[in-house]
Scaffold this active site. Structure first.
Site, mmCIF file in Angstrom:
data_model
loop_
_atom_site.group_PDB
_atom_site.id
_atom_site.type_symbol
_atom_site.label_atom_id
_atom_site.label_comp_id
_atom_site.label_asym_id
_atom_site.label_seq_id
_atom_site.Cartn_x
_atom_site.Cartn_y
_atom_site.Cartn_z
ATOM 1 N N ILE A 55 0.828 -1.211 0.000
ATOM 2 C CA ILE A 55 0.000 0.000 0.000
ATOM 3 C C ILE A 55 0.858 1.255 0.000
ATOM 4 O O ILE A 55 0.355 2.355 0.016
ATOM 5 C CB ILE A 55 -0.985 0.030 1.200
ATOM 6 C CG1 ILE A 55 -0.247 -0.258 2.508
ATOM 7 C CG2 ILE A 55 -2.113 -0.938 0.981
ATOM 8 C CD1 ILE A 55 -1.116 -0.090 3.736
ATOM 9 N N GLY A 56 2.156 1.088 -0.017
ATOM 10 C CA GLY A 56 3.009 2.276 -0.060
ATOM 11 C C GLY A 56 4.466 1.877 0.048
ATOM 12 O O GLY A 56 4.790 0.707 0.283
ATOM 13 N N GLY A 107 8.526 3.733 1.070
ATOM 14 C CA GLY A 107 9.237 4.927 1.507
ATOM 15 C C GLY A 107 10.706 4.605 1.639
ATOM 16 O O GLY A 107 11.142 3.515 1.276
ATOM 17 N N GLY A 108 11.452 5.549 2.155
ATOM 18 C CA GLY A 108 12.877 5.340 2.323
ATOM 19 C C GLY A 108 13.166 4.105 3.160
ATOM 20 O O GLY A 108 14.129 3.397 2.937
ATOM 21 N N GLY A 144 11.403 1.334 3.379
ATOM 22 C CA GLY A 144 11.100 0.069 2.713
ATOM 23 C C GLY A 144 9.652 0.062 2.246
ATOM 24 O O GLY A 144 9.060 1.116 2.027
ATOM 25 N N MET A 145 9.104 -1.138 2.098
ATOM 26 C CA MET A 145 7.740 -1.267 1.581
ATOM 27 C C MET A 145 6.726 -1.311 2.731
ATOM 28 O O MET A 145 7.044 -1.741 3.826
ATOM 29 C CB MET A 145 7.602 -2.566 0.795
ATOM 30 C CG MET A 145 8.398 -2.570 -0.487
ATOM 31 S SD MET A 145 7.710 -1.380 -1.635
ATOM 32 C CE MET A 145 8.876 -1.532 -2.967
ATOM 33 N N VAL A 146 5.503 -0.913 2.428
ATOM 34 C CA VAL A 146 4.423 -1.015 3.407
ATOM 35 C C VAL A 146 3.345 -1.937 2.841
ATOM 36 O O VAL A 146 2.906 -1.765 1.705
ATOM 37 C CB VAL A 146 3.803 0.363 3.712
ATOM 38 C CG1 VAL A 146 2.808 0.250 4.848
ATOM 39 C CG2 VAL A 146 4.887 1.369 4.057
ATOM 40 N N LYS A 199 5.312 -2.369 7.897
ATOM 41 C CA LYS A 199 6.434 -1.679 7.262
ATOM 42 C C LYS A 199 7.643 -2.563 7.395
ATOM 43 O O LYS A 199 8.062 -2.887 8.501
ATOM 44 C CB LYS A 199 6.702 -0.374 8.020
ATOM 45 C CG LYS A 199 6.491 0.839 7.209
ATOM 46 C CD LYS A 199 6.948 2.028 8.012
ATOM 47 C CE LYS A 199 6.494 3.281 7.334
ATOM 48 N NZ LYS A 199 6.986 4.478 7.986
ATOM 49 N N ASP A 256 8.347 15.708 8.578
ATOM 50 C CA ASP A 256 7.808 15.429 7.251
ATOM 51 C C ASP A 256 6.284 15.503 7.276
ATOM 52 O O ASP A 256 5.603 14.563 6.884
ATOM 53 C CB ASP A 256 8.313 14.070 6.759
ATOM 54 C CG ASP A 256 8.240 13.949 5.238
ATOM 55 O OD1 ASP A 256 7.995 14.979 4.569
ATOM 56 O OD2 ASP A 256 8.425 12.837 4.726
#
Ligand SMILES: *[C@@H]1O[C@H](CO)[C@@H](O)[C@H](O)[C@H]1NC(C)=O
Ligand SMILES: *[C@@H]1O[C@H](CO)[C@@H](O)[C@H](O)[C@H]1NC(C)=O
Ligand SMILES: *[C@@H]1O[C@H](CO)[C@@H](O)[C@H](O)[C@H]1NC(C)=O
Ligand SMILES: *[C@@H]1O[C@H](CO)[C@@H](O)[C@H](O)[C@H]1NC(C)=O
Ligand SMILES: *[C@@H]1O[C@H](CO)[C@@H](O)[C@H](O)[C@H]1NC(C)=O
Ligand SMILES: *[C@@H]1O[C@H](CO)[C@@H](O)[C@H](O)[C@H]1NC(C)=O
Ligand SMILES: *[C@@H]1O[C@H](CO)[C@@H](O)[C@H](O)[C@H]1NC(C)=O
Length: 870
Positions: A498-499, A501-502, A504-506, A520, A616
């Site tokens: 579902i997403g 980021g820096g 890793g994967m979610v 995560k 952020d």
């Protein structure tokens, strides 16, 4: 009083610890034996004293079989430039073996170095020697002949209280020799057992017990740099330049840095590799016209076939000017060893911070070991690059114990049995204690080893009470078995992503008990992050707030770093504002969401002794649950707030384009006001329903903050608000909202409101919107609910509530012991009942007692508005 002093002290302590750890001294080995073999004299090389073994030093005993006592030999024609230890040698004649024995003060990883310099003397031509050697029963080599000068270095764990090096001549005419011996204790983190991956045609696997193997150094390369001598290295190693190993010289370009690397306690240390290794590197040579082409830089390192090797790669991002700009892939023997390596993330947002990774390459490989680095598809075209700072290749020596060999000392057996008895005793004691405890207390709800903690739903006040969980016990309860994670995510099914980021994967996941979670997963193999990861968990486990996405659990099995968060059904706020075709949110819904997010951020800023800065804040980091309750996400990697008398944290710029505080960008100084700025951008996004940056728009419209502020200053903001909101917003509500956003976006942080002020203003905007909706005429009566009968509540005003600040027109701050919290807020509503008190307007912050790690009191700010009611 006392507790406030403690709050003040804790950042001081933290700063001091930091300073101490930064000023670490040079490494001094506990065991440090340097032996000049076959010599009567001591000799010094690079400030190191090699003791002649003929001086019969006390620490050394040289045993041999009677028939074959060792001979000492000296080179009749010593080369004048040569260190003097190479002028003499010990020769072990045929017919038995000889043993050097030194006593060890500290068990653990040791380096054993053997120096060979085959000279020709008397009846011995040392080049013709053939022999084997072992250390503490582990065979080092067989059938060895030194035809040229050679230093052989072995790394092994010593578990006994001495080191025995045995030389055995081999063959008919064979004899053995050695010129010098070093036995040095190394830091135990030189070889670690966790986070090592073996890589080969069958994929990657965890490699266990590396520190129990004997390793022999084969290549030690300072990539992009100069030769480093033992003088330049705290462990007296030699590093050589990489030029001879580069497959295509023109693919690589040397870079160097003049700043010493930012060593971090959890990452590489000077003993892993010295400054000079991390201060130089090779990067992709983009000077040729093929600037945008993808290519790898490749090195080939010759090795003997069909043996396992440890490949240690050293990295330090000395090429990027900002964080999170460099992504690259690492290949070993053509296999993807690390995809999208992001050093900024692995080093927890520090540039130029040393980092290393270990891989084992298999027996099934033949030919040289090939290491390549190349750009990742995540890099932007202009930032495409890949670097390498250092390489070490060590042979995994087949570590079969030879013969009966070496005996582990009795002392350890005795000590061991004592330890075992102590352990048994403590277990019994613990069991008894536990039984007693269980009887006294009803058993807490407990399922298969871990209990998901969910954000307590309830009033603003009650949830704060919940926020101080017992920190230590809580942690174990949050552990999730890796198996459960695999089950929940269907083995990390890509369709559940579902997403990303820096970090890793979610993935979306459903635990066995039906709890929906967002999983995560940290990039595999990022071992150095482990301590930070653990700190992260202990921080996250303490943060419980209705408006912060809470951690359900974590997993650190099998070198995985996985966090599971509560799953937010409706996803990011951004999706509900524009671009997804979802039904538009009403103005009241938007206000509620902004208020929720502001509460979450306010709590981060003020709820802890040190405060937490999110860094952020953006509309994709504000998530909505199934009933559109807003929760702030991704504060996990946030930095703690300013330390002591500093008013800012100095750090590399992190954040998202369009949301970035211009002052933070200019001065690289982080304060909680940077979050306020970003939140101001979110407020405009909510109002105008467009992205913070939209490059497709006309130039003056690209940046939302600039564009909207221009309209706001001209008093024309209404022209650019979301058309779907037209006619819904009361002018006074819009004015308050827009003024708040404008203040948040002030150029200088001092001019910006605190998150608490923002919260109050948003509450007010909602209040005005609501009140006008329900009753246009009677503004003064808006806030009071019928259940608050003034008289009844006034009698509850606790005597120990003390006002601390009553200077502001708009608020009153009181401090109250924790138990009185709810009544405090209610009491103040009642006391100030004749003013226009705003509902739910109490803002509580905790007064934290660091020593007992418990909340002592709560500071409550009650807000009101001067109005006709006064
Ligand atoms: C050599 O060094 C050792 C250890 O420092 C010392 O005990 C010994 O006296 C020295 N021998 C000579 C000949 O200098
Ligand atoms: C010593 O032995 C090596 C290897 O057998 C040989 O090449 C060399 O010539 C010999 N040196 C002398 C002085 O005999
Ligand atoms: C690793 O070391 C531990 C502790 O010495 C031992 O119990 C285990 O069997 C070892 N595992 C392997 C695969 O060698
Ligand atoms: C390494 O040490 C030598 C002295 O042995 C010194 O001359 C040289 O400058 C050092 N190199 C670096 C890169 O520091
Ligand atoms: C660093 O780079 C400069 C300029 O490219 C070069 O002159 C210098 O020799 C380099 N230093 C090292 C240690 O490689
Ligand atoms: C460009 O590449 C060619 C070979 O592809 C090489 O010979 C040349 O030296 C390179 N030029 C530079 C400036 O690296
Ligand atoms: C880099 O090397 C790897 C492994 O040999 C290979 O799979 C990949 O295609 C190469 N990348 C480029 C851009 O040549």
């Amino acid at each position: 009083m006392g507790c406030q002093v403690i709050i003040f002290l804790s950042p001081l302590l933290c700063c001091c610890c930091l300073m101490i750890s930064l000023v670490g001294a040079d490494f001094t080995p506990v065991d440090n034996y340097l032996i000049n073999c076959g010599s009567k004299s001591n000799t010094t090389i690079d400030n190191r004293l090699f003791v002649g073994d003929l001086t019969k030093p006390r620490f050394l005993s040289l045993d041999s079989s009677p028939k074959s006592s060792p001979i000492s030999l000296s080179d009749p024609n010593p080369s004048p430039n040569l260190p003097t230890i190479y002028n003499t040698a010990r020769v072990f004649p045929r017919g038995g073996s000889a043993t050097y024995r030194v006593s060890i003060k500290k068990v653990g990883i040791h380096l054993v170095r053997l120096h060979f310099w085959p000279f020709n003397s008397q009846n011995y031509n040392l080049s013709t020697a053939v022999f084997s050697a072992s250390v503490n029963g582990y065979s080092l080599f067989h059938g060895f002949s030194a035809s040229k000068p050679l230093l052989r270095e072995f790394i092994l764990r010593v578990n006994s209280d001495d080191v025995e090096i045995v030389f055995t001549p081999e063959g008919e005419l064979g004899f053995g020799f050695v010129n010098g011996i070093e036995v040095i204790s190394a830091p135990d983190n030189l070889i670690l057992d966790y986070g090592v991956l073996s890589i080969g045609p069958n994929g990657m696997k965890e490699y266990k017990n590396l520190s129990y193997r004997v390793l022999e150094s084969v290549h030690r390369i300072n990539v992009g740099g100069l030769k480093l001598t033992p003088f330049n290295d705290t462990l007296w190693r030699t590093w050589i330049p990489d030029d001879d190993y580069l497959v295509l010289q023109s693919a690589a370009k040397r870079v160097n840095s003049t700043h010493t690397p930012n060593y971090k306690p959890s990452g590489a240390s000077r003993e892993i590799a010295p400054d000079n290794v991390y201060m130089t590197a090779q990067e992709m040579n983009k000077d040729n016209d093929t600037a945008f082409a993808d290519f790898n830089i490749t090195w080939n390192f010759p090795v003997i076939d069909h043996v396992q090797y440890l490949v240690r790669l050293h990295f330090c991002d000395i090429v990027s000017i900002g964080l999170n700009q460099l992504y690259f892939n690492v290949f070993v023997n053509g296999f993807m060893a690390y995809k999208d390596l992001d050093l900024s993330t692995l080093t927890f947002h520090t540039l130029a911070s040393p980092y290393y990774v270990d891989f084992i390459v298999g027996m099934d490989h033949s030919g040289p070991i090939q290491v390549s680095v190349g750009p990742s598809s995540l890099s932007t075209t202009l930032k495409k690059n890949a670097i390498l700072n250092g390489v070490e290749i060590m042979k995994v020596v087949n570590s079969k114990v030879t013969g009966t060999g070496h005996k582990e000392q009795k002392v350890w057996v005795v000590l061991g049995s004592v330890l075992v008895s102590i352990a048994v005793l403590s277990v019994v004691l613990l069991a008894v204690l536990l039984m007693l405890k269980c009887r006294r207390k009803p058993k807490p709800a407990e399922s298969s080893g871990w209990t998901p903690l969910r954000a307590p739903i309830g009033s603003f006040y009650s949830r704060v009470t919940e926020s101080v969980a017992s920190p230590r016990n809580g942690l174990n309860g949050l552990k999730i078995p890796f198996e459960e994670i695999l089950f929940a995510t269907n083995n990390f099914d890509r369709s559940l992503i579902i997403g990303s980021g820096g970090f890793g994967m979610v993935y979306k996941g459903i635990l066995r008990d039906g709890t929906k979670v967002a999983v995560k997963r940290g990039m595999p193999g990022s071992r150095q992050g482990l301590p930070e990861f653990q700190t992260e968990i202990s921080v996250l486990s303490k943060i419980r707030h209705r408006h912060l996405v809470s951690m359900v659990g974590y997993c650190e099995e099998q070198s995985e770093m996985i966090l599971a968060y509560e799953y937010m059904e409706k996803g990011p706020l951004k999706k509900h504002l524009y671009g997804s075709g979802l039904p538009a949110l009403s103005w009241k819904q938007r206000l509620d969401i902004c208020i929720g997010a502001a509460r979450g951020l306010h709590y981060l800023h003020t709820g802890f002794a040190q405060g937490i800065i999110h860094r952020d804040v953006k509309s994709t980091n504000i998530l909505l649950d199934e009933s559109y309750v807003a929760k702030v996400a991704d504060f996990g990697l946030s930095r703690a707030g300013p330390c002591l008398d500093q008013t800012h944290v100095s750090t590399g710029v992190k954040g998202s384009f369009g949301y970035l505080d211009p002052e933070y960008f200019r001065r690289q100084q982080l304060t909680d006001k940077s979050d306020v700025y970003s939140f101001g951008v979110v407020l405009l996004e909510v109002l105008c329903a467009r992205p913070a940056v939209d490059p497709l728009l006309a130039r003056e419209q690209v940046n939302l903050a600039e564009w909207a502020l221009e309209f706001q200053e001209k008093g024309l903001l209404e022209e650019i608000i979301d058309p779907q909101l037209k006619g819904q917003i009361k002018p006074s509500s819009l004015k308050k909202f827009a003024d708040t956003a404008q203040k948040c976006l002030a150029d200088y942080s001092v001019d910006r409101p605190t998150m608490g002020d923002v919260l109050w203003n948003l509450e007010y905007a909602l209040q005005v919107q609501e009140s006008q909706a329900t009753s246009e005429t009677n503004e003064s009566s808006v806030t009071f609910t019928s259940e608050l009968s003034t008289n009844r509540v006034v009698s509850h005003v606790p005597s120990n509530v003390q006002p601390i600040e009553d200077t502001s027109d708009e608020k009153l701050e009181v401090e109250a012991p924790i138990d009185d919290l709810v009544t405090t807020a209610q009491a103040f509503k009642a006391c100030y009942g004749r003013r226009n008190l705003l509902p739910n307007s109490g803002v509580a912050s905790m007064i934290y007692d660091v020593e007992s790690n418990q909340e002592r009191a709560r500071r409550v700010t009650v807000l009101w508005e001067h109005g006709p009611g006064v």
